[in-house]
Design an enzyme around this catalytic site. Structure first.
Site, PDB file in Angstrom:
ATOM      1  N   CYS A 189       0.871  -1.172   0.000  1.00 12.27           N
ATOM      2  CA  CYS A 189       0.000   0.000   0.000  1.00 12.27           C
ATOM      3  C   CYS A 189       0.907   1.221   0.000  1.00 12.27           C
ATOM      4  O   CYS A 189       1.574   1.502   0.995  1.00 12.27           O
ATOM      5  CB  CYS A 189      -0.910   0.004   1.232  1.00 12.27           C
ATOM      6  SG  CYS A 189      -1.928   1.498   1.370  1.00 12.27           S
ATOM      7  N   GLU A 210      -4.074   1.155  -5.893  1.00  7.41           N
ATOM      8  CA  GLU A 210      -3.127   0.170  -6.408  1.00  7.41           C
ATOM      9  C   GLU A 210      -3.105   0.297  -7.931  1.00  7.41           C
ATOM     10  O   GLU A 210      -4.059   0.793  -8.537  1.00  7.41           O
ATOM     11  CB  GLU A 210      -3.512  -1.257  -6.014  1.00  7.41           C
ATOM     12  CG  GLU A 210      -3.470  -1.541  -4.519  1.00  7.41           C
ATOM     13  CD  GLU A 210      -2.068  -1.573  -3.935  1.00  7.41           C
ATOM     14  OE1 GLU A 210      -1.100  -1.382  -4.692  1.00  7.41           O
ATOM     15  OE2 GLU A 210      -1.951  -1.798  -2.712  1.00  7.41           O
TER      16      GLU A 210
END
Length: 232
Positions: A2, A105
């Site tokens: 992340c 993402e």
């Protein structure tokens, strides 16, 4: 991993949601990046209250000589955090939650990488499982920092990335934050992929890849075909 996320709520909303207090304030953020100050929630070790404060994103182990490794420690793998020197003590007694309402993402498509935004339900506030640490710089000043734990992907995130940040179930907040709870094995049991039935994802503009861009447009939905055409 992340590496970018969103927290578009103001301090008072976050404080009320997590029943926390603190003096630090911030503006809504749509493209939070490593090494920047981010809000975390911690349990006060001696009083029945939760503290909300800004720390640096990128954990600096207490034994570090400098901050050079921090940018590489924005995430900690839940499978190995209990055994790595940089994270094991924090997992035992310095756990925190990192408020967010979305994360990003990238998925490679041909010669381009398409960013996607992931949300819980309709963009509600949630909490990443985090670890925090304190480090004293050469001038004697204490610097607090954090890392976000990651796990295997669920059905929603797997289509884009092979990892996802750990999103805690609200029922786990009290135990996760309790500094007196030092059972690492039990704490690690909370680090599971989040229920995919409560998550959604959508394509966003490539402008989120530039840390200089930090506005609502970063999280705005785009048509993938249109975005890819523009990138070409």
């Amino acid at each position: 991993m992340c590496g970018r996320y969103r927290l578009s709520r103001r301090k008072q909303f976050v404080a009320d949601h997590f029943d926390a207090t603190g003096e630090d304030d911030w503006e809504p953020r749509y493209n939070i990046a490593p090494t920047q100050p981010v809000p975390i929630v911690r349990q006060h070790p001696k009083e029945p209250r939760r503290d909300l404060s800004l720390v640096r994103w990128g954990l600096i182990p207490s034994w570090s000589k400098d901050t050079s490794s921090a940018a590489r420690m924005i995430n900690a793998r839940s499978e190995s955090a209990a055994t790595l020197p940089a994270f094991r003590d924090a997992l035992k007694s310095r756990r925190c939650i990192v408020p967010a309402d979305g994360f990003y993402e990238w998925k490679r498509t041909g010669k381009t990488k398409q960013p996607f935004c992931f949300e819980v339900r309709d963009g509600e506030l949630f909490a990443f499982a985090g670890l925090w640490e304190r480090w004293k710089d050469p001038a004697g000043k204490w610097v607090k920092s954090c890392a976000i734990l990651t796990t295997t992907p669920n059905a929603v995130t797997a289509a884009v990335h092979d990892r996802m940040p750990v999103i805690l179930n609200p029922d786990s907040y009290d135990l996760w934050l309790d500094p007196g709870f030092t059972d690492v094995a039990a704490a690690s049991e909370m680090l599971k992929p989040f229920d995919p039935a409560t998550m959604r994802c959508y394509a966003v503009s490539s402008r989120v890849g530039n840390v200089a861009n930090d506005d609502a447009e970063c999280a705005a939905r785009v048509e993938v075909a249109q975005e890819q055409t523009r990138l070409w």
